[in-house]
Design a protein around this motif. Structure first.
Motif, short mmCIF file in Angstrom:
data_model
loop_
_atom_site.label_atom_id
_atom_site.label_comp_id
_atom_site.label_asym_id
_atom_site.label_seq_id
_atom_site.Cartn_x
_atom_site.Cartn_y
_atom_site.Cartn_z
N GLN A 85 0.86 -1.19 0.00
CA GLN A 85 0.00 0.00 0.00
C GLN A 85 0.89 1.24 0.00
N VAL A 86 0.69 2.09 -0.99
CA VAL A 86 1.51 3.30 -1.13
C VAL A 86 0.65 4.53 -0.85
N ARG A 87 1.18 5.41 -0.02
CA ARG A 87 0.49 6.68 0.24
C ARG A 87 1.47 7.83 0.01
N TRP A 88 0.93 8.91 -0.57
CA TRP A 88 1.76 10.06 -0.93
C TRP A 88 1.51 11.21 0.04
N HIS A 89 2.61 11.83 0.46
CA HIS A 89 2.55 12.93 1.42
C HIS A 89 3.27 14.15 0.86
N PRO A 90 2.79 15.34 1.17
CA PRO A 90 3.33 16.56 0.55
C PRO A 90 4.66 17.03 1.13
N PHE A 91 5.45 17.59 0.25
CA PHE A 91 6.67 18.29 0.62
C PHE A 91 6.75 19.48 -0.31
N GLN A 92 6.90 20.67 0.24
CA GLN A 92 6.97 21.87 -0.59
C GLN A 92 8.43 22.25 -0.82
N LEU A 93 8.88 22.05 -2.04
CA LEU A 93 10.24 22.47 -2.37
C LEU A 93 10.38 23.98 -2.28
N ASN A 94 9.27 24.67 -2.50
CA ASN A 94 9.28 26.14 -2.49
C ASN A 94 8.13 26.65 -1.61
N PRO A 95 8.28 26.56 -0.29
CA PRO A 95 7.16 26.94 0.59
C PRO A 95 6.78 28.41 0.52
N THR A 96 7.68 29.26 0.02
CA THR A 96 7.37 30.70 -0.08
C THR A 96 6.99 31.10 -1.50
N MET A 97 6.75 30.12 -2.35
CA MET A 97 6.38 30.42 -3.74
C MET A 97 5.09 31.23 -3.80
N PRO A 98 5.06 32.32 -4.57
CA PRO A 98 3.81 33.08 -4.72
C PRO A 98 2.70 32.20 -5.27
N LYS A 99 1.48 32.54 -4.94
CA LYS A 99 0.33 31.76 -5.36
C LYS A 99 0.30 31.57 -6.88
N GLU A 100 0.70 32.60 -7.62
CA GLU A 100 0.66 32.53 -9.08
C GLU A 100 1.90 31.88 -9.68
N GLY A 101 2.88 31.47 -8.84
CA GLY A 101 4.09 30.87 -9.33
C GLY A 101 5.01 31.91 -9.96
N ILE A 102 6.14 31.46 -10.53
CA ILE A 102 7.06 32.38 -11.19
C ILE A 102 7.59 31.73 -12.47
N SER A 103 8.20 32.51 -13.30
CA SER A 103 8.82 32.00 -14.52
C SER A 103 9.80 30.89 -14.17
N ARG A 104 9.69 29.75 -14.87
CA ARG A 104 10.60 28.65 -14.59
C ARG A 104 12.04 29.04 -14.90
N LYS A 105 12.25 29.77 -15.96
CA LYS A 105 13.61 30.17 -16.30
C LYS A 105 14.21 31.05 -15.21
N ASP A 106 13.44 32.00 -14.71
CA ASP A 106 13.93 32.86 -13.64
C ASP A 106 14.21 32.04 -12.38
N TYR A 107 13.29 31.15 -12.05
CA TYR A 107 13.44 30.34 -10.84
C TYR A 107 14.68 29.45 -10.92
N ARG A 108 14.83 28.77 -12.03
CA ARG A 108 15.95 27.83 -12.17
C ARG A 108 17.29 28.56 -12.26
N THR A 109 17.29 29.71 -12.89
CA THR A 109 18.52 30.50 -12.98
C THR A 109 18.96 30.94 -11.59
N GLN A 110 18.00 31.38 -10.80
CA GLN A 110 18.31 31.81 -9.44
C GLN A 110 18.76 30.63 -8.58
N LYS A 111 18.12 29.49 -8.74
CA LYS A 111 18.41 28.33 -7.91
C LYS A 111 19.77 27.71 -8.24
#
Length: 212
Positions: A37-63
């Motif tokens: 039996q497999v159950r999935w639990h949440p983990f937020q890689l970006n807990p402070t991410m804005p509700k609308e998200g951000i450009s992936r290119k900007d995010y990855r460049t910064q990271k």
């Protein structure tokens, strides 16, 4: 013997998708006397991410310090995914989303017996199709196609339901000292970090059955 696997992951983690497929391969190789039996639990890689998200290119460049390094890392993931039958199409992904609502819907799907289907659908929608899984209507369409009742999904997203579950999952991650995902907890005894190959899962399953 009944085996339990708790998976701590985020839906925007490509190695979590690869880890899911490798776990499935291991489970398929088990003898029929074992039920998993497999159950999935949440983990937020970006807990402070804005509700609308951000450009992936900007995010990855910064990271990662540069877009070039991000592209090289994507190529490594793409190659690993191909070996597991997963098609990653990072060029289609425009935004890195906030994943709170995705995690809430995965939790809801567990209550209705569709959790695995919903997790798979969200991974595929984001990584292979480039869908915006931070958008309310898009994510409702995805989970509804995976079997979850549309009205139930809409009702939950109109409320704060599931937010306490995210807080509880954060406590679980702290308990097991989870620093990165995916993280697999087998029978609440063994912890495996990373997208382990099937043999690693099988060895862990064997250890648990031998101990029992």
């Amino acid at each position: 013997m009944k085996l339990f696997v708790d998976v701590i992951s985020d839906v925007i983690c490509p190695w979590c998708y690869i880890g899911k497929r490798r776990l499935e391969t291991a489970i398929a190789a088990l003898s029929t006397e074992h039920e998993v039996q497999v159950r999935w639990h949440p983990f937020q890689l970006n807990p402070t991410m804005p509700k609308e998200g951000i450009s992936r290119k900007d995010y990855r460049t910064q990271k990662f310090g540069s877009w070039e390094r991000s592209v090289k890392l994507d190529a490594t993931v793409t190659s690993a995914g191909e070996a597991e039958g997963i098609r990653f199409d990072f060029d289609k992904i425009e935004r890195t989303p906030n994943t709170v609502d995705a995690h809430r819907l995965i939790w809801l799907a567990d209550q209705h017996g569709y959790q695995d289907a919903v997790v798979e659908a969200l991974f595929r929608a984001y990584f292979s199709e480039g869908q915006e899984i931070g958008d309310r209507q898009t994510i409702i369409n995805i989970v509804a196609a995976a079997g979850l009742e549309r009205e139930a999904a809409e009702t939950m997203l109109d409320s704060e339901e599931g937010m306490d579950m995210i807080a509880q999952a954060a406590e679980m991650s702290q308990q097991y000292q989870v620093a990165s995902v995916p993280f697999f907890i087998l029978n609440q005894k063994l912890g495996l970090s990373g997208a382990q190959h099937p043999e690693k899962f099988l060895n862990a399953f064997k250890q648990l059955t031998d101990e029992s």
